[in-house]
Design a protein around this motif. Structure first.
Motif, PDB file in Angstrom:
ATOM      1  N   LYS A 154       0.787  -1.094  -0.097  1.00  0.00           N
ATOM      2  CA  LYS A 154      -0.003   0.081   0.033  1.00  0.00           C
ATOM      3  C   LYS A 154       0.834   1.231   0.307  1.00  0.00           C
ATOM      4  CE  LYS A 154      -0.649   0.152   5.175  1.00  0.00           C
ATOM      5  NZ  LYS A 154      -1.594  -0.152   6.316  1.00  0.00           N
ATOM      6  N   ASP A 155       2.138   0.980   0.308  1.00  0.00           N
ATOM      7  CA  ASP A 155       3.235   2.189   0.234  1.00  0.00           C
ATOM      8  C   ASP A 155       3.841   2.414  -1.084  1.00  0.00           C
ATOM      9  OD1 ASP A 155       2.896   2.484   2.929  1.00  0.00           O
ATOM     10  OD2 ASP A 155       4.319   1.265   3.666  1.00  0.00           O
ATOM     11  N   GLY A 156       3.163   1.442  -2.277  1.00  0.00           N
ATOM     12  CA  GLY A 156       3.745   1.857  -3.322  1.00  0.00           C
ATOM     13  C   GLY A 156       5.054   1.255  -4.080  1.00  0.00           C
ATOM     14  N   GLN A 157       5.512   0.144  -3.095  1.00  0.00           N
ATOM     15  CA  GLN A 157       6.345  -0.723  -3.671  1.00  0.00           C
ATOM     16  C   GLN A 157       5.946  -1.890  -4.394  1.00  0.00           C
ATOM     17  OE1 GLN A 157       9.583   0.307  -2.575  1.00  0.00           O
ATOM     18  NE2 GLN A 157       8.534   1.872  -1.346  1.00  0.00           N
ATOM     19  N   TRP A 158       6.715  -2.333  -5.280  1.00  0.00           N
ATOM     20  CA  TRP A 158       6.140  -3.552  -6.131  1.00  0.00           C
ATOM     21  C   TRP A 158       7.268  -4.497  -6.762  1.00  0.00           C
ATOM     22  CZ3 TRP A 158       8.028  -3.872 -11.096  1.00  0.00           C
ATOM     23  CH2 TRP A 158       8.605  -2.569 -11.799  1.00  0.00           C
ATOM     24  N   GLY A 159       6.945  -5.652  -6.945  1.00  0.00           N
ATOM     25  CA  GLY A 159       8.165  -6.737  -7.310  1.00  0.00           C
ATOM     26  C   GLY A 159       7.237  -7.849  -8.441  1.00  0.00           C
ATOM     27  N   VAL A 160       8.099  -8.181  -9.173  1.00  0.00           N
ATOM     28  CA  VAL A 160       7.471  -9.208 -10.190  1.00  0.00           C
ATOM     29  C   VAL A 160       8.382 -10.227 -10.277  1.00  0.00           C
ATOM     30  CG1 VAL A 160       7.051  -9.689 -12.558  1.00  0.00           C
ATOM     31  CG2 VAL A 160       6.408  -7.593 -11.717  1.00  0.00           C
ATOM     32  N   ILE A 161       7.828 -11.541 -10.081  1.00  0.00           N
ATOM     33  CA  ILE A 161       8.521 -12.902 -10.203  1.00  0.00           C
ATOM     34  C   ILE A 161       7.582 -13.609 -11.792  1.00  0.00           C
ATOM     35  CG2 ILE A 161       8.948 -15.047  -9.331  1.00  0.00           C
ATOM     36  CD1 ILE A 161       8.539 -13.617  -6.584  1.00  0.00           C
ATOM     37  N   GLN A 162       8.601 -13.843 -12.506  1.00  0.00           N
ATOM     38  CA  GLN A 162       7.701 -14.576 -13.756  1.00  0.00           C
ATOM     39  C   GLN A 162       8.721 -15.258 -14.425  1.00  0.00           C
ATOM     40  OE1 GLN A 162       6.038 -11.083 -15.831  1.00  0.00           O
ATOM     41  NE2 GLN A 162       8.014 -10.405 -16.602  1.00  0.00           N
ATOM     42  N   GLN A 163       7.976 -16.282 -15.142  1.00  0.00           N
ATOM     43  CA  GLN A 163       9.039 -17.395 -15.727  1.00  0.00           C
ATOM     44  C   GLN A 163       8.463 -17.740 -17.058  1.00  0.00           C
ATOM     45  OE1 GLN A 163      11.039 -20.433 -13.239  1.00  0.00           O
ATOM     46  NE2 GLN A 163       9.386 -21.741 -13.845  1.00  0.00           N
ATOM     47  N   GLY A 164       9.314 -18.112 -17.960  1.00  0.00           N
ATOM     48  CA  GLY A 164       9.050 -18.459 -19.305  1.00  0.00           C
ATOM     49  C   GLY A 164       9.670 -19.772 -19.716  1.00  0.00           C
ATOM     50  N   MET A 165       9.050 -20.450 -20.482  1.00  0.00           N
ATOM     51  CA  MET A 165       9.625 -21.933 -20.847  1.00  0.00           C
ATOM     52  C   MET A 165       9.920 -21.873 -22.274  1.00  0.00           C
ATOM     53  SD  MET A 165      10.255 -25.055 -20.054  1.00  0.00           S
ATOM     54  CE  MET A 165       9.047 -25.072 -18.511  1.00  0.00           C
ATOM     55  N   ASP A 166      11.161 -22.453 -22.481  1.00  0.00           N
ATOM     56  CA  ASP A 166      11.871 -22.668 -23.761  1.00  0.00           C
ATOM     57  C   ASP A 166      11.336 -24.179 -24.071  1.00  0.00           C
ATOM     58  OD1 ASP A 166      13.311 -23.333 -26.140  1.00  0.00           O
ATOM     59  OD2 ASP A 166      14.888 -22.091 -25.569  1.00  0.00           O
ATOM     60  N   GLU A 167      10.421 -24.335 -25.087  1.00  0.00           N
ATOM     61  CA  GLU A 167       9.876 -25.835 -25.423  1.00  0.00           C
ATOM     62  C   GLU A 167      10.904 -26.503 -26.192  1.00  0.00           C
ATOM     63  OE1 GLU A 167       6.254 -25.666 -27.399  1.00  0.00           O
ATOM     64  OE2 GLU A 167       5.034 -24.679 -25.735  1.00  0.00           O
ATOM     65  N   LYS A 168      11.938 -25.879 -26.709  1.00  0.00           N
ATOM     66  CA  LYS A 168      12.950 -26.774 -27.555  1.00  0.00           C
ATOM     67  C   LYS A 168      13.907 -27.416 -26.529  1.00  0.00           C
ATOM     68  CE  LYS A 168      12.817 -24.078 -31.787  1.00  0.00           C
ATOM     69  NZ  LYS A 168      13.457 -23.126 -32.783  1.00  0.00           N
ATOM     70  N   THR A 169      14.221 -26.758 -25.477  1.00  0.00           N
ATOM     71  CA  THR A 169      15.555 -27.157 -24.521  1.00  0.00           C
ATOM     72  C   THR A 169      14.761 -27.675 -23.278  1.00  0.00           C
ATOM     73  OG1 THR A 169      15.603 -25.070 -23.478  1.00  0.00           O
ATOM     74  CG2 THR A 169      16.943 -25.389 -25.433  1.00  0.00           C
ATOM     75  N   THR A 170      13.392 -27.277 -23.122  1.00  0.00           N
ATOM     76  CA  THR A 170      12.718 -27.749 -22.144  1.00  0.00           C
ATOM     77  C   THR A 170      13.310 -26.948 -20.476  1.00  0.00           C
ATOM     78  OG1 THR A 170      14.008 -29.922 -21.349  1.00  0.00           O
ATOM     79  CG2 THR A 170      12.236 -30.009 -22.786  1.00  0.00           C
ATOM     80  N   TYR A 171      14.032 -25.838 -21.010  1.00  0.00           N
ATOM     81  CA  TYR A 171      14.503 -25.120 -20.002  1.00  0.00           C
ATOM     82  C   TYR A 171      13.533 -23.806 -19.624  1.00  0.00           C
ATOM     83  CZ  TYR A 171      19.226 -26.818 -18.790  1.00  0.00           C
ATOM     84  OH  TYR A 171      20.325 -27.528 -18.075  1.00  0.00           O
ATOM     85  N   ALA A 172      13.462 -23.458 -18.272  1.00  0.00           N
ATOM     86  CA  ALA A 172      12.818 -22.168 -18.014  1.00  0.00           C
ATOM     87  C   ALA A 172      13.621 -21.244 -17.604  1.00  0.00           C
ATOM     88  CB  ALA A 172      11.857 -22.809 -16.707  1.00  0.00           C
ATOM     89  N   ARG A 173      12.985 -19.925 -17.716  1.00  0.00           N
ATOM     90  CA  ARG A 173      13.923 -18.785 -17.291  1.00  0.00           C
ATOM     91  C   ARG A 173      13.272 -17.909 -16.539  1.00  0.00           C
ATOM     92  NH1 ARG A 173      17.591 -15.111 -21.628  1.00  0.00           N
ATOM     93  NH2 ARG A 173      18.818 -17.165 -21.249  1.00  0.00           N
ATOM     94  N   ARG A 174      13.427 -17.586 -15.359  1.00  0.00           N
ATOM     95  CA  ARG A 174      12.861 -16.771 -14.261  1.00  0.00           C
ATOM     96  C   ARG A 174      13.411 -15.311 -14.623  1.00  0.00           C
ATOM     97  NH1 ARG A 174      13.946 -19.312  -9.686  1.00  0.00           N
ATOM     98  NH2 ARG A 174      15.286 -17.767  -8.646  1.00  0.00           N
ATOM     99  N   TYR A 175      12.505 -14.505 -14.389  1.00  0.00           N
ATOM    100  CA  TYR A 175      12.744 -12.887 -14.479  1.00  0.00           C
ATOM    101  C   TYR A 175      12.245 -12.369 -13.193  1.00  0.00           C
ATOM    102  CZ  TYR A 175      12.424 -14.371 -19.604  1.00  0.00           C
ATOM    103  OH  TYR A 175      12.677 -14.951 -20.874  1.00  0.00           O
ATOM    104  N   GLN A 176      12.928 -11.526 -12.594  1.00  0.00           N
ATOM    105  CA  GLN A 176      12.486 -10.888 -11.421  1.00  0.00           C
ATOM    106  C   GLN A 176      12.765  -9.384 -11.471  1.00  0.00           C
ATOM    107  OE1 GLN A 176      13.635 -14.833  -8.715  1.00  0.00           O
ATOM    108  NE2 GLN A 176      12.817 -12.954  -7.631  1.00  0.00           N
ATOM    109  N   TRP A 177      11.841  -8.505 -10.755  1.00  0.00           N
ATOM    110  CA  TRP A 177      11.706  -7.149 -11.024  1.00  0.00           C
ATOM    111  C   TRP A 177      11.732  -6.653  -9.581  1.00  0.00           C
ATOM    112  CZ3 TRP A 177      11.641  -4.197 -15.841  1.00  0.00           C
ATOM    113  CH2 TRP A 177      11.457  -4.994 -16.979  1.00  0.00           C
ATOM    114  N   TYR A 178      12.302  -5.583  -9.186  1.00  0.00           N
ATOM    115  CA  TYR A 178      12.067  -4.879  -8.024  1.00  0.00           C
ATOM    116  C   TYR A 178      12.168  -3.427  -8.130  1.00  0.00           C
ATOM    117  CZ  TYR A 178      12.688  -2.680  -3.481  1.00  0.00           C
ATOM    118  OH  TYR A 178      12.747  -1.946  -2.444  1.00  0.00           O
ATOM    119  N   SER A 179      11.050  -2.533  -7.840  1.00  0.00           N
ATOM    120  CA  SER A 179      11.417  -1.214  -7.826  1.00  0.00           C
ATOM    121  C   SER A 179      10.926  -0.279  -6.414  1.00  0.00           C
ATOM    122  CB  SER A 179      10.556  -0.665  -8.953  1.00  0.00           C
ATOM    123  OG  SER A 179      10.590   0.860  -9.112  1.00  0.00           O
ATOM    124  N   GLU A 180      12.064   0.585  -6.134  1.00  0.00           N
ATOM    125  CA  GLU A 180      11.518   1.349  -5.208  1.00  0.00           C
ATOM    126  C   GLU A 180      11.067   2.898  -5.718  1.00  0.00           C
ATOM    127  OE1 GLU A 180      15.164   0.446  -2.129  1.00  0.00           O
ATOM    128  OE2 GLU A 180      14.920   2.410  -2.607  1.00  0.00           O
TER     129      GLU A 180
END
Length: 362
Positions: A154-180
């Motif tokens: 409620k103070d305006g801080q935010w973060g993101v945790i998201q993940q994508g999949m590469d179907e060819k390699t069956t690897y996943a990649r996680r993307y994380q964000w943070y902002s003050e």
């Protein structure tokens, strides 16, 4: 200040057993509430948004340390653990895997309006959409997002945790964000970027080197399409004499025409607005990028934005089989610390904070 991080993880089969997930929820709740009690909402979101802290938390909770499932399962446990405390903490966790990810905007608006923060909630919805568009479309590394968790206070801080999949390699990649403090999310917003695999020829439109391309894309959409096609015609055969990540298919006149039909009368004012334009997907961005490179003689970055712990074991027996008794003891001990801290008994909490020094950690 904005930070963004990436982790690549292999795909593992199987599901998290109910007995483990229940314990993960309890243990993560105790840990996160202790962090909140000691450091506040801002620090809690900051830590969850840090890829290394998040990974360490997953290890502590007993999930496979190198599995793609760590992101989705730990993310789900965190949401389940904090949900009863959303109003008390002023911290909200929205989204999840698959359909839950698609429902993130509705969840953000629901909790925002419940707290009397409708304007801020709509700002967070835009941030949620923008971070997803950047990781899915502006950075074209072969990973398609399927998990999106948006955290905000409620103070305006935010973060993101998201993940994508590469179907060819069956690897996943996680993307994380943070902002003050929200700055320019479209210019080199990466600080800690970690991956086991570095890909070749990744189109990265939010790299600092791609800034001239961002400006040219916005400018390009104000030009007459017939003039653009005329300008491209004598140049197309030159670019394809060398190995290039963009092909002739990316320069389809048909696809360019569809773009102009949508945006020519009301073109985006900047690259961020362009990314949020309806229908502005990865293929469209590739076509526009190649056109702008040929016409304006700019160059987009083709560098992959990546750089080359255990406590209770892992669910698949790596590095060793989970010790349920030890796991339950840890939960009970942390819950006892929380209970006594609420009563003003801080002796155990003080000892807990001194553990790193006692064992020479850090």
């Amino acid at each position: 200040m904005v930070s963004r991080s990436i982790v690549d993880l292999p795909l593992h089969g199987g599901k998290c057993p109910p007995w483990l997930f229940e314990r993960m929820v309890r243990l993560s709740r105790a840990i996160l509430l202790l962090v909140y009690q000691e450091f506040g909402a801002k620090e809690l979101i900051k830590r969850l948004s840090d890829p290394f802290w998040f990974q360490a938390l997953g290890c502590l909770l007993g999930f496979d340390w190198h599995s793609s499932g760590l992101t989705t399962t730990v993310g789900g446990a965190i949401k389940e653990a904090l949900k009863p405390y959303f109003n008390d903490l002023g911290i909200y966790v929205c989204g999840g895997k698959g359909k839950r990810a698609l429902n993130t905007p509705q969840e953000i608006i629901f909790w925002g309006e419940k707290q009397g923060l409708p304007k801020q909630a709509y700002k967070f919805v835009t941030l949620s959409r923008l971070t997803a568009r950047i990781d899915n479309n502006a950075i074209q590394d072969g990973f398609q997002l399927y998990f999106h968790l948006f955290l905000f206070s409620k103070d305006g801080q935010w973060g993101v945790i998201q993940q994508g999949m590469d179907e060819k390699t069956t690897y996943a990649r996680r993307y994380q964000w943070y902002s003050e403090k929200v700055l320019d999310l479209c210019e080199n917003p990466h600080t800690g970027i970690v991956s086991s695999v570095k890909k070749e020829n990744v189109l990265n439109l939010v790299a600092k080197e791609s800034k001239p391309v961002q400006n040219s894309l916005v400018r390009l959409l104000t030009e007459d399409l017939s003039l653009v096609i005329k300008e491209l015609t004598p140049k197309v055969h030159l670019i394809f004499k060398e190995d290039h990540t963009l092909t002739l298919k990316d320069l389809s006149v048909k696809s360019l025409k569809k773009v102009w039909e949508k945006v020519y009368q009301n073109p985006p004012s900047d690259f961020q607005s362009l990314l949020l334009t309806e229908g502005m997907g990865a293929k469209t961005l590739r076509a526009l990028t190649l056109a702008s490179e040929l016409i304006y003689e700019v160059k987009a970055s083709r560098e992959d934005p990546v750089v080359y712990s255990y406590a209770h074991g892992g669910k698949d027996g790596h590095p060793y089989r989970l010790n349920k008794q030890l796991y339950d003891t840890t939960i009970q001990e942390l819950e006892e610390i929380l209970r006594k801290a609420k009563l003003g008994e801080t002796e155990k909490l003080s000892l807990f904070k001194r553990l790193p020094k006692i064992f020479n950690i850090g």
